[in-house]
Design an enzyme around this catalytic site. Structure first.
Site, short mmCIF file in Angstrom:
data_model
loop_
_atom_site.label_atom_id
_atom_site.label_comp_id
_atom_site.label_asym_id
_atom_site.label_seq_id
_atom_site.Cartn_x
_atom_site.Cartn_y
_atom_site.Cartn_z
N CYS A 245 0.85 -1.18 0.00
CA CYS A 245 0.00 0.00 0.00
C CYS A 245 0.88 1.23 0.00
O CYS A 245 2.07 1.16 0.31
CB CYS A 245 -0.90 0.01 1.23
SG CYS A 245 -1.92 -1.46 1.39
N ARG B 226 1.30 1.27 -6.05
CA ARG B 226 1.49 0.35 -4.93
C ARG B 226 0.17 -0.24 -4.43
O ARG B 226 0.17 -1.14 -3.59
CB ARG B 226 2.18 1.09 -3.77
CG ARG B 226 3.57 1.56 -4.09
CD ARG B 226 4.15 2.32 -2.91
NE ARG B 226 4.35 1.45 -1.77
CZ ARG B 226 5.52 0.90 -1.44
NH1 ARG B 226 6.58 1.14 -2.18
NH2 ARG B 226 5.63 0.14 -0.39
N TRP C 38 -3.96 -1.71 -1.31
CA TRP C 38 -4.03 -3.01 -2.00
C TRP C 38 -4.52 -4.00 -0.95
O TRP C 38 -3.85 -4.27 0.02
CB TRP C 38 -2.65 -3.41 -2.52
CG TRP C 38 -2.65 -4.63 -3.38
CD1 TRP C 38 -2.86 -4.70 -4.72
CD2 TRP C 38 -2.41 -5.98 -2.94
NE1 TRP C 38 -2.77 -6.00 -5.16
CE2 TRP C 38 -2.49 -6.82 -4.09
CE3 TRP C 38 -2.13 -6.57 -1.71
CZ2 TRP C 38 -2.31 -8.19 -4.03
CZ3 TRP C 38 -1.96 -7.95 -1.64
CH2 TRP C 38 -2.04 -8.74 -2.79
N ASN D 54 0.88 -0.15 6.09
CA ASN D 54 1.28 -1.05 5.03
C ASN D 54 1.90 -2.28 5.69
O ASN D 54 2.77 -2.14 6.55
CB ASN D 54 2.30 -0.37 4.10
CG ASN D 54 2.77 -1.30 2.98
OD1 ASN D 54 2.08 -2.25 2.63
ND2 ASN D 54 3.95 -1.03 2.44
N GLY D 55 1.47 -3.47 5.29
CA GLY D 55 2.00 -4.69 5.89
C GLY D 55 0.88 -5.59 6.35
O GLY D 55 -0.29 -5.40 6.00
N GLU E 135 8.90 -14.99 -19.34
CA GLU E 135 8.69 -13.57 -19.08
C GLU E 135 7.65 -12.98 -20.03
O GLU E 135 6.80 -12.18 -19.62
CB GLU E 135 10.01 -12.82 -19.20
CG GLU E 135 9.93 -11.32 -19.03
CD GLU E 135 9.52 -10.87 -17.64
OE1 GLU E 135 9.22 -9.67 -17.47
OE2 GLU E 135 9.48 -11.71 -16.71
N LYS F 111 4.08 -11.21 -18.90
CA LYS F 111 3.65 -9.86 -19.27
C LYS F 111 2.24 -9.87 -19.85
O LYS F 111 1.42 -9.00 -19.56
CB LYS F 111 4.63 -9.24 -20.27
CG LYS F 111 5.95 -8.84 -19.65
CD LYS F 111 5.79 -7.67 -18.69
CE LYS F 111 6.95 -7.56 -17.75
NZ LYS F 111 6.94 -8.55 -16.66
N GLU G 58 -0.19 -10.42 -17.04
CA GLU G 58 -0.28 -9.31 -16.09
C GLU G 58 -1.15 -8.18 -16.58
O GLU G 58 -1.96 -7.64 -15.82
CB GLU G 58 1.13 -8.76 -15.81
CG GLU G 58 1.97 -9.60 -14.89
CD GLU G 58 3.34 -8.98 -14.68
OE1 GLU G 58 3.75 -8.83 -13.51
OE2 GLU G 58 4.00 -8.64 -15.67
N HIS H 61 5.57 -32.83 -24.58
CA HIS H 61 5.36 -33.51 -23.30
C HIS H 61 4.10 -33.00 -22.60
O HIS H 61 4.02 -33.01 -21.37
CB HIS H 61 6.58 -33.34 -22.40
CG HIS H 61 7.79 -34.04 -22.92
ND1 HIS H 61 7.97 -35.40 -22.85
CD2 HIS H 61 8.89 -33.55 -23.56
CE1 HIS H 61 9.12 -35.73 -23.41
NE2 HIS H 61 9.71 -34.63 -23.84
N LYS I 185 2.87 -2.93 -7.29
CA LYS I 185 4.25 -2.86 -7.73
C LYS I 185 5.21 -3.45 -6.72
O LYS I 185 6.06 -4.27 -7.05
CB LYS I 185 4.62 -1.39 -8.01
CG LYS I 185 6.03 -1.19 -8.54
CD LYS I 185 6.20 -1.80 -9.91
CE LYS I 185 7.55 -1.52 -10.50
NZ LYS I 185 7.71 -2.19 -11.79
#
Length: 608
Positions: free
Chosen positions: A2, A27, A73, A98-99, A481, A485, A488, A504, A603
């Site tokens: 946050c 954030r 968040w 935050n936490g 990666e 992306k 996301e 496979h 983030k």
């Protein structure tokens, strides 16, 4: 995960709080709020289940000379106004946090028996009530916060505002970052420097367990034992306009196109020194020579960077390299050989899982910790034995772009430095590897010029619901990666695979509705990849081929092909990353998603 901002002044602090929140919205952005006070007057608290822009509209016309603000968040409780911060403790305490407070349920039960009424589902509300309860016996806000903090189990960065105490704000941290900003006749704090850039460039980073008594003309620090302590302010060199969007549509697009400059900045010192071990610290040469193994720990995109580095380091040094997902490593019972080089990769240096993994590694053996990080003075950089600072600059888009490629560049330098220290490569081969690095920014610029072709691909992909990404050798992690992306920011289910793994299992998914994005490098066993392409096309799959020169033969029968301007040799993983970023970006734009703030993500992951 946050964003927190606090300020105390003789002028109205609301504009600076809202501007700070806007810069921290990456954030967390499911709800936001602000609490204001002036003198002994009653609080004004404004909260919304929405973005900072909604909060700004609702808060228009309000004012206060001290205040705290928050963008959330969600971890405990759904996004809603009642769960938005700040939270009220008793009738006189406001808290932003935050936490995660791990013992919030037992604290909630104890406080309820004492008559406190809870109005939210959050863990944060227990902090506010607990401070209020301690204030009744301590009689002073500072002592009340100091008495409350030891009762909290978990991680926190908090800001506290008390009604009637018009001289101060209190803030504290354990496990989550917090930075103080020093002004003239006014002081600030925030969970990220980005919030403070328009206000000041003089900052003090709170250390683990510290608390700050923030007044208009001074800040007094207290250490984890509650004793007064002092530390000089630092002047940061991040410019305020680093957080401005400029000519770009989104921060992600801006940051994609900043990569040539970021790569040049990241490599500058290493090239000046010749990529020698001293690039990582004065003791690095001895550490590199003695290391029996390399252990890389990371999360998300940084983990993919570590997977690429494994190919480089093993090939150039002969050292065994393992790459660990940080959140899993700490719960395994492995034992580290003494002298193992543990490479911890983190953009922020505050990632909770990564920090826990790095500390866990120290408990398992006499390891040497190398931090590869973009943020100086972060928790990770302060705890490390060796350090390489990437120079990505401020990255606001949640999906990592320039932070990822600068990590790859730094890991390439690490591989070269290890080989040099251990004399594991002939001198001409070592020089050849180093000679590739000055070419990297220009190679990146040339690849970014392919944007129109990737935008055309994106128009087609935006109608799909699934995608597969394939690569071999160092391009296998880049396939991972690329898939990440697309997931996301475009919300398309995508998976990355090593080309040889196609038969496979994943081949069962391939039909005419399945796009398969293939990364082909001239040095990444293209002959083996050719058979994988034929397997896809024989089953009607649409192949989108990204190919270096030398791989043109693979284009026969593909649905779409983009040829990169130049082959990048051992740096192919870096140059192949850029078109995949552009592809995901333009696909997301076509779909109309929130590119910079994708749903459910934040983030800086400062909670486990």
């Amino acid at each position: 995960m946050c964003g927190i901002v606090g300020a105390i002044s003789d002028r109205n602090v609301l504009p600076m709080l809202l501007a700070g929140l806007a810069r921290l919205e990456y954030r967390g952005y499911d709800s936001s709020g602000v609490a204001l006070a002036s003198g002994a007057a009653a609080f004004e608290r404004i909260r919304v289940a929405g973005r900072v822009a909604d909060l700004s509209a609702l808060a228009a016309g309000h004012s206060g000379t001290r205040g705290i603000a928050h963008t959330r968040w969600a971890t405990h409780g759904v996004p809603s106004e009642r769960n938005a911060h700040p939270h009220l403790g008793g009738d006189s305490i406001m808290v932003v946090h935050n936490g995660i407070i791990e013992n919030h349920q037992s604290l909630r039960a104890a406080l309820t028996t004492r008559g406190y009424v809870f109005t939210s589902d959050t863990d944060t509300e227990v902090i506010a009530h607990l401070i209020h309860a301690e204030l009744q016996t301590q009689g002073d806000l500072l002592r009340a916060v100091q008495a409350a903090l030891p009762q909290l189990h978990g991680a926190y960065a908090i800001g506290v505002l008390a009604q009637g105490d018009d001289e101060r704000l209190i803030c504290a941290r354990r496990g989550s970052p917090l930075v103080l900003g020093l002004g003239f006749g006014e002081q600030y704090f925030a969970s990220d420097i980005a919030a403070l850039l328009p206000l000041t460039q003089r900052v003090i980073y709170l250390e683990e367990g510290e608390l700050a008594d923030v007044r208009r003309d001074a800040i007094q620090l207290y250490d984890a034992a509650g004793q007064p302590t002092e530390r000089a302010a630092r002047t940061i060199d991040v410019q305020p306009d680093a957080a401005e969007l400029g000519q770009y549509r989104h921060y992600m697009q801006k940051e994609i196109f900043e990569q040539p400059t970021a790569l040049a900045s990241t490599l500058a010192r290493a090239l000046e020194l010749g990529c020698v071990p001293a690039t990582f610290g004065p003791t690095a040469e001895a550490v590199f020579q003695a290391a029996p193994a390399v252990r890389i720990v990371a999360c998300g995109s940084s983990y993919h960077a570590g997977l690429v580095a494994r190919y480089w380091i093993e090939e150039w040094t002969g050292l065994p390299v393992s790459v660990e997902i940080a959140s899993e490593y700490r719960y395994r019972s492995s034992v580290e050989q003494d002298g193992t080089l543990v490479v911890a990769i983190s953009q922020s240096g505050e990632t909770a899982d990564l920090l826990a993994a790095a500390r866990s590694a120290r408990e398992r053996g006499k390891v040497q910790l190398l931090a590869l990080c973009n943020v100086p003075h972060s928790t990770l950089t302060r705890e490390a034995d060796l350090l390489f600072l990437t120079q990505a600059g401020l990255e606001i888009g949640v999906a990592s772009t320039k932070a990822f490629t600068t990590q790859l560049a730094a890991l390439f330098v690490l591989g070269v430095a290890l080989a040099g220290a251990r004399q594991s490569l002939p001198a001409p081969r070592l020089a050849e590897l180093i000679d590739w690095l000055p070419r990297l920014p220009a190679l990146a610029r040339d690849v970014l010029a392919l944007e129109p072709q990737l935008e055309a691909w994106a128009h087609e992909l935006s109608h799909d619901h699934n995608a597969l990404f394939l690569g071999r050798h160092t391009l296998f992690p880049i396939a991972l990666e690329g898939a990440l992306k697309l997931k996301e920011i475009a919300y398309i289910h995508a998976e990355g695979y090593a080309g040889g793994e196609l038969k496979h299992g994943p081949l069962a998914l391939v039909d005419e509705t399945m796009p398969v994005i293939v990364c082909a490098g001239a040095d990444a066993v293209p002959d083996k990849l050719a058979s994988n392409l034929r397997e896809v096309m024989a089953r009607g799959g649409r192949v989108y081929l990204l190919a270096e020169p030398g791989c043109e033969a693979l284009a026969d029968g593909t649905h779409r092909t983009v040829l990169l301007p130049q082959a990048a040799g051992p740096l192919a993983a870096l140059t192949m990353t850029l078109p995949l970023q552009l592809l995901a970006y333009h696909t997301a734009c076509r779909k109309g998603t929130d590119v910079d703030k994708p749903r459910n993500l934040a983030k800086s992951v400062t909670v486990e």
